[in-house]
Design an enzyme around this catalytic site. Structure first.
Site, PDB file in Angstrom:
ATOM      1  N   LEU A 154       0.892  -1.164   0.000  1.00 27.33           N
ATOM      2  CA  LEU A 154       0.000   0.000   0.000  1.00 27.33           C
ATOM      3  C   LEU A 154       0.929   1.212   0.000  1.00 27.33           C
ATOM      4  O   LEU A 154       1.554   1.517   1.013  1.00 27.33           O
ATOM      5  CB  LEU A 154      -0.938  -0.025   1.212  1.00 27.33           C
ATOM      6  CG  LEU A 154      -1.890  -1.226   1.248  1.00 27.33           C
ATOM      7  CD1 LEU A 154      -2.736  -1.210   2.517  1.00 27.33           C
ATOM      8  CD2 LEU A 154      -2.789  -1.268   0.020  1.00 27.33           C
ATOM      9  N   PRO A 155       1.064   1.902  -1.124  1.00 30.32           N
ATOM     10  CA  PRO A 155       2.185   2.792  -1.444  1.00 30.32           C
ATOM     11  C   PRO A 155       2.221   4.146  -0.735  1.00 30.32           C
ATOM     12  O   PRO A 155       2.086   5.200  -1.354  1.00 30.32           O
ATOM     13  CB  PRO A 155       2.040   2.970  -2.953  1.00 30.32           C
ATOM     14  CG  PRO A 155       0.570   2.865  -3.189  1.00 30.32           C
ATOM     15  CD  PRO A 155       0.096   1.823  -2.223  1.00 30.32           C
ATOM     16  N   CYS A 156       2.496   4.140   0.549  1.00 28.49           N
ATOM     17  CA  CYS A 156       2.603   5.394   1.306  1.00 28.49           C
ATOM     18  C   CYS A 156       3.826   6.206   0.892  1.00 28.49           C
ATOM     19  O   CYS A 156       3.888   7.414   1.153  1.00 28.49           O
ATOM     20  CB  CYS A 156       2.603   5.130   2.805  1.00 28.49           C
ATOM     21  SG  CYS A 156       3.864   3.978   3.371  1.00 28.49           S
ATOM     22  N   HIS A 157       4.787   5.578   0.208  1.00 25.54           N
ATOM     23  CA  HIS A 157       5.975   6.303  -0.257  1.00 25.54           C
ATOM     24  C   HIS A 157       5.634   7.374  -1.282  1.00 25.54           C
ATOM     25  O   HIS A 157       6.425   8.279  -1.513  1.00 25.54           O
ATOM     26  CB  HIS A 157       7.011   5.324  -0.830  1.00 25.54           C
ATOM     27  CG  HIS A 157       6.521   4.547  -2.003  1.00 25.54           C
ATOM     28  ND1 HIS A 157       5.847   3.346  -1.866  1.00 25.54           N
ATOM     29  CD2 HIS A 157       6.576   4.803  -3.337  1.00 25.54           C
ATOM     30  CE1 HIS A 157       5.520   2.900  -3.066  1.00 25.54           C
ATOM     31  NE2 HIS A 157       5.951   3.768  -3.982  1.00 25.54           N
ATOM     32  N   ARG A 158       4.449   7.340  -1.877  1.00 26.75           N
ATOM     33  CA  ARG A 158       4.048   8.316  -2.890  1.00 26.75           C
ATOM     34  C   ARG A 158       3.618   9.658  -2.303  1.00 26.75           C
ATOM     35  O   ARG A 158       3.344  10.589  -3.043  1.00 26.75           O
ATOM     36  CB  ARG A 158       2.911   7.749  -3.743  1.00 26.75           C
ATOM     37  CG  ARG A 158       3.321   6.541  -4.548  1.00 26.75           C
ATOM     38  CD  ARG A 158       2.172   5.978  -5.359  1.00 26.75           C
ATOM     39  NE  ARG A 158       2.573   4.711  -5.954  1.00 26.75           N
ATOM     40  CZ  ARG A 158       1.721   3.773  -6.337  1.00 26.75           C
ATOM     41  NH1 ARG A 158       0.422   3.966  -6.201  1.00 26.75           N
ATOM     42  NH2 ARG A 158       2.168   2.651  -6.861  1.00 26.75           N
TER      43      ARG A 158
END
Length: 187
Positions: A154-158
């Site tokens: 779940l791409p929280c790095h974005r």
């Protein structure tokens, strides 16, 4: 988006067993935890912290190295998909996930990521807060993302700082930079 995203364990249900393992990647060592049905953790936290999160959720961690066949299959699939993603060969995960280790607001926040911030794009904490109809909750969004139990998947790095800087990431700024550059190059 992962193939299924449960919002947590059923109230009153018997405690599920959770197995934990590690996976070495180009962005660091990831800890993985899974029930027989779903991945519940993919992140960078210390094993003791992961175990505490598992216990707080009412789950029971199995002894190291003891995995059911279902858990072993989930770990193999997770490792393969993570490796494909980090190699630039995959844009989305199809793993069954369960957000039992997340708070309700963290669940809402991380489940919105793929739809609101697609592969190869970024948004600010304030933009994500606004998209969640909580325009004054940028810090709360940051806290929720910091507690994301399924980093990378779940791409929280974005999510970046308002000036575009790489503020905060559980795996460190270099891991965040690596993932953002990977997505930018492959997009």
């Amino acid at each position: 988006m992962p193939s299924t995203a449960s919002t947590g364990a059923t109230a009153g249900a018997t405690a599920q067993s959770v197995a934990r393992t590690t996976h070495a990647t180009a962005i660091g060592e990831l800890r993985l935890a899974a029930t027989d049905h779903a991945l519940v953790y993919c992140g960078f936290q210390d094993p003791d912290v992961v175990d505490l999160r598992i216990a707080r959720a009412g789950l029971v961690r199995t002894p190291d190295g003891e995995h059911t066949p279902e858990q072993s299959a989930l770990f193999a699939d997770a490792r393969a998909q993570i490796d494909e993603y980090i190699a630039g060969e995959r844009r989305a995960f199809t793993l069954p996930v369960d957000l039992v280790l997340a708070t309700p607001f963290s669940r809402q926040t991380v489940l919105a990521l793929d739809e609101l911030v697609p592969y190869g794009r970024t948004a600010t904490y304030a933009e994500l807060a606004g998209a969640l109809s909580r325009p004054r909750a940028a810090r709360a969004v940051g806290t929720a993302l910091g507690a994301n139990p399924l980093c990378v998947v779940l791409p929280c790095h974005r999510i970046v700082a308002s000036a575009g800087g790489l503020a905060g990431y559980a795996g460190g700024i270099e891991a965040k930079r690596y993932l953002l550059e990977l997505e930018e190059t492959a997009a």
